[in-house]
Every structure is written in C-alpha cells, then in structure tokens.
Motif scaffolding. Structure first.
Motif: not given
Length: 378
Positions: A53-62, A116-119
């Motif tokens: 799977x791929x996971x995409x995030x809202x955060x800067x990497x690591x 985060x859900x509010x995004x």
C-alpha cells in the motif's frame, strides 16, 4: 517325536518373526513415504501474498511526532503482519499535495492517508468535530467519545459516501494558543490579524474580525518570517521549538482554547480495506490504537522540557490570553458550532452527540478530574 515338535515350533517361530519383520519394514517405509509427502506438500504450499500500500500524509516527510507517527504506524503494521502488508509512506508533497490527502485516498490514488479531519472541512463540514472543537474535549474525553460513545460510528458514517474508512491514530494533547508578533490585550487586537489557524478555531477567529489562513505545516515558518501571516498556531512547545517559530515571532500565547486535545486520523480507501483478510484488518486496527497512545504519551512527556528551552535559552515571552478575550472566544465558538450544525444535517447529528456526551463526561470530570488538579497545588 519330541524332536519333530521342536523342529515344527522353531519353524513356526521363524515364519512369524519374518512376517513381523516384513510388516515392520513395510510400516517404516510407509511412514518415511508419508513424511516425504508431507515435506513435499510444505515445500509446495504457496507463500502468503504480500500486499503493498501507499500512505500519503499532510506532514513534512518524517517530521517529529506527526510524520513520525505515520512512519511508525506503517512499521508496526508490517511487523505484526509478518511482512504480509507493507506500507510505503509519502510526506506531504512527495506524491500528492499535503491538503490533497483525502481526495487521494477517496479516489484510490493511495490506499491510506494520515492527517487531521479539519483539513477536509470544505468537503465534509462534520469532519471538524473529530479533530478539535474549541473549548471542547481534551484527549481523554475525545477518546472516550470515539471508542466508548457514538463518535467513531458517526465518523465512519460521514466518510462512507467518500469511500473512506477513518481510524483515530494519534492525539497532540492540549495545544498552545499560538505565536504572535504583537500583544493581544483585547479583541480589538484581532481585527485584521492574518493567522494560520485551521478548523473551527479559524472560523472563530474570522468571526472575531481576523483572517484565518490555512497553510500546510511545511510552509508556516516561511510565511510567518516573511510577514505573509501575522501569527500562527501549530501544536505545542516540542513542535514549535523544532519549527523555529521563536526566530520569527516574539510572543507565545496560551492556552490553546481552539485545540484542547486534537485527534489525528488515518484514513483507508474502502475498496482496499474490504479486500483485506480479517486478520490483517484486525492488525491495522490494533496498530492505530498503538499509534494513538504512542503520540499523546510522547507529547505529554516532551512538551515541558521544550517549553523551558524556549523560555530559558531563546528568551521567548510566554503570555496568557486575557480572560476577557477567552470569554469572547468561547461565546463566538458556541455561535460558530451552532451555525455549522444548523447548515448541515450531518453536522447537526454529530454535534448533538458531542453535546450529550460532553454533558455526561463533564459532570464526572467535576467530581474526579477538577478537584485533583487543585490537589496538585496544595
């Protein structure tokens, strides 16, 4: 005659022994053959299929704690599944824009997301209640609503039409009020203020006459340093020290009235989720529980040391919002929440559940939690 009987007896014994020996040998040969067949069957048994799977995030990497929480979640899932489910994590902007995570998971571009859900408030207004509500639940209260109340069921219901399944996957605990380049003595100081503040808190600031700006984490410092924004909130001392906000703003305000215990989420594409065998589903769910407790525990353990460094080493001016400002924020918060509930049936349903649970748990907190806080100051 005796000799004849003796010879017959010996002959019969010999024949019996031979028969037993032959049968025994046949049994051994049969056993060996069966063992070889079993070994061959084991060798020929197909290995469990590896799912990637791929996971995409809202955060800067690591990034510390937040991006790290996504990394650890993927690591734990792979470990617990014996490598059957492997997840590659992409920081914000590496595969999709930070604020494009929800759409990417909904559409199946990535099987999993972390944020985060509010995004996603513009797309799913009711989602904001599962991130942070001004003057609302702390982390313990929020977990109680999600896991032991109707919170998680409602969260799943509002994401259902987007083909997304949510899980709580972390909590920041109580946040700070933010970084400002001027003192906030009254509500008048908020007029025209450009502040990076998402979610319901941003709507309250707008109602107070300020300008709420939604900026991804990796862009905040540059915007603050260049004067694109006048103020920002992020998380708390541990993160704010890492982000270097003390270099770009003078005043550090508390309390974080807008985010008293903010939940992080991991979201999974429903088609990908439904394709998992039951044991892998259980592993993913268990890993989100671990991620949730890991994050809040680390924030609680590390925030004060970071705060002392900000004050003692970097000479940050720690400021408390005036009581008059906090009272007005609370009044405006209730107005904003009611307006959202009135404008969207699903938000109404979620908010009613929130209020009912809040009333129940706050009555208990008055007996158990609040007196204990006073005891610590004796």
């Amino acid at each position: 005659m005796e000799d004849n009987n003796r010879r017959k007896f010996i002959k019969n014994v010999g024949i019996g022994a031979a028969a037993i020996g032959t049968a025994g040998l046949a049994g051994v040969l049969s056993s060996c053959k069966g063992q070889k067949q079993e070994e061959q069957a084991v060798k020929e048994e197909p290995k469990a299929k590896t799912i990637e799977w791929k996971m995409v995030t809202t955060w800067p990497p690591h990034s510390p704690m937040l991006g790290e929480g996504a990394d650890k979640l993927a690591e734990w899932i792979e470990q617990m599944s014996g490598g059957r489910l492997k997840i590659k994590v992409y920081g914000g902007g590496e595969l999709v824009p930070p604020l494009g995570v929800f759409d990417a998971v909904s559409q199946g571009t990535a099987e999993m997301g972390h944020g985060v859900a509010y995004y996603w408030a513009g797309k799913v207004p009711a989602a904001q209640f599962f991130a942070a509500v001004p003057f609302g639940f702390n982390a313990q209260n929020l977990n109680a609503w999600l896991y032991a109340g109707d919170g998680l069921k409602l969260w799943e219901e509002i994401y259902e039409k987007f083909n997304v399944k949510p899980f709580p996957a972390g909590n920041t605990g109580a946040q700070m009020g933010g970084w400002f380049n001027k003192k906030i003595n009254s509500m008048a100081d908020l007029k025209g203020l450009k502040m990076r503040i998402p979610g319901l808190g941003g709507k309250v600031l707008a109602k107070a006459g300020g300008n709420a700006v939604l900026v991804a984490g990796g862009e905040i410092y540059t915007n603050l340093d260049r004067g694109v924004i006048d103020a920002t909130e992020w998380v708390g001392p541990f993160h704010d020290l890492q982000m270097g906000f003390y270099k770009a703003a003078k005043y550090y305000y508390y309390p974080g009235w807008h985010e008293c215990g903010s939940a992080l989420e991991t979201i999974i594409n429903k088609d990908a989720w439904n394709a998992l065998p039951d044991d892998l589903k259980a592993i993913v769910e268990t890993a989100t529980y671990k991620a949730n407790i890991w994050m809040i525990s680390n924030f609680e353990a590390k925030n004060n040391a970071a705060l002392r460094e900000l004050i003692d080493v970097h000479k940050v001016q720690l400021m408390e919002f005036p009581e008059s400002v906090l009272k007005e924020f609370k009044k405006l918060s209730l107005e904003v929440l009611e307006e959202i509930a009135e404008s969207d049936p699903m938000s109404r349903k979620v908010y009613d559940s929130f209020l009912e649970f809040q009333k129940n748990i706050y009555e208990w907190n008055k007996i158990a939690e609040e007196p204990y806080q006073k005891l610590k100051h004796l």
